[in-house]
Scaffold this motif. Structure first.
Motif: not given
Length: 291
Positions: A270-272, A31-33, A21-23, A27-28
């Motif tokens: 995750p976004a938080r 940020v490259p993962v 979920p953080e990955a 990406r959304e």
């Protein structure tokens, strides 16, 4: 900016399900993962752990715990490929191992003694130094609180044989994961669930539940007036501070950890977490107000 996460052991080109979920959130946000083989990292095979990295620059790791020595090797190998971990190896050790952060937080956390190594003689010296009453046992990085009675709680520090039995069992259970030495923390009675706070560059950017109690959000945000300058003085880029309310109404620091390897409660989106964690400069991007 680059986010590094552990690979799924069964699908090595995909993120581990725990960090997926953080990955996705990274990406959304553009940020490259990249994925790394945590098992290879943990056994010291740094070259085998790193695949092709999508670019150069600064990176943040979000993954499972690593011994400080393994993290240092990880950082060095990344540097050779033009990638710099925001948290330097020395900073990681200072946050990840209790002796690194305890001296700065002695006024807001339970009294603590520790040993270098797992010998009984050193344990006895640490036990006597802490005094009498109950204590909680751990090593530099972790407790065995899920084995509370047999490997974590010391009912009476003056009973040397009983205290050593707890230490011996703790050591057996930790096996190769044992880090540094024994740590004895004076037992304090708390009346609240732990609260996990997340910090970027000495500023608290997120307050939420502890991963052990994700469905118990804080009734009241902890008072960070005293804690904030102490955490800021550590000069660590990304950490967590776990707090609990003591029975006299005072908020106490239970643990400080490196934010890269601190678990995110499932009830925290995750976004938080990733927005402040991955933003290069918090003030310039309006995440926090300047002083």
């Amino acid at each position: 900016m680059l986010l590094l996460v552990p690979a799924d052991p069964l699908r090595p080109h995909r993120p581990d399900q725990h960090f997926a979920p953080e990955a996705t959130a990274a990406r959304e946000a553009g940020v490259p993962v990249a994925v790394v083989d945590h098992d290879a990292l943990a056994r010291g095979d740094v070259k085998g752990a790193l695949g092709r990295l999508p670019g150069r620059g600064e990176a943040v790791y979000r993954g499972w715990m690593l011994h400080a020595e393994r993290y240092a090797a990880f950082a060095e190998a990344l540097s050779a490929q033009g990638v710099t971990l925001r948290t330097r190896a020395e900073q990681y050790r200072r946050a990840h191992e209790l002796p690194g952060w305890y001296p700065a937080l002695t006024s807001v956390t339970p009294a603590t003694t520790w040993t270098a190594g797992d010998g009984r003689e050193a344990f006895e010296l640490a036990r006597v130094e802490l005094g009498d009453g109950p204590a909680v046992l751990r090593d530099y990085c972790k407790s065995m609180k899920h084995h509370w009675d047999e490997a974590a709680f010391v009912p009476d520090l003056t009973d040397g044989e009983a205290a050593w039995a707890v230490a011996r069992r703790f050591r057996e259970l930790r096996e190769d994961d044992f880090v540094g030495g024994f740590v004895l923390r004076r037992f304090e009675r708390f009346t609240s669930a732990e609260v996990r706070t997340w910090w970027r560059d000495g500023r608290c950017v997120l307050v939420g539940p502890h991963p052990d109690t994700p469905d118990r959000p804080p009734v009241d945000d902890p008072d960070l007036t005293v804690v904030t300058p102490l955490v800021a003085a550590l000069q660590l880029p990304f950490v967590t501070v776990d707090l609990a309310l003591r029975d006299d109404g005072v908020w106490r620091v239970v643990e400080l950890g490196d934010g890269q390897v601190s678990d995110r409660p499932t009830t925290v989106e995750p976004a938080r977490l990733l927005t402040p964690a991955l933003t290069p400069n918090l003030v310039d991007h309006g995440v926090v107000a300047p002083d």
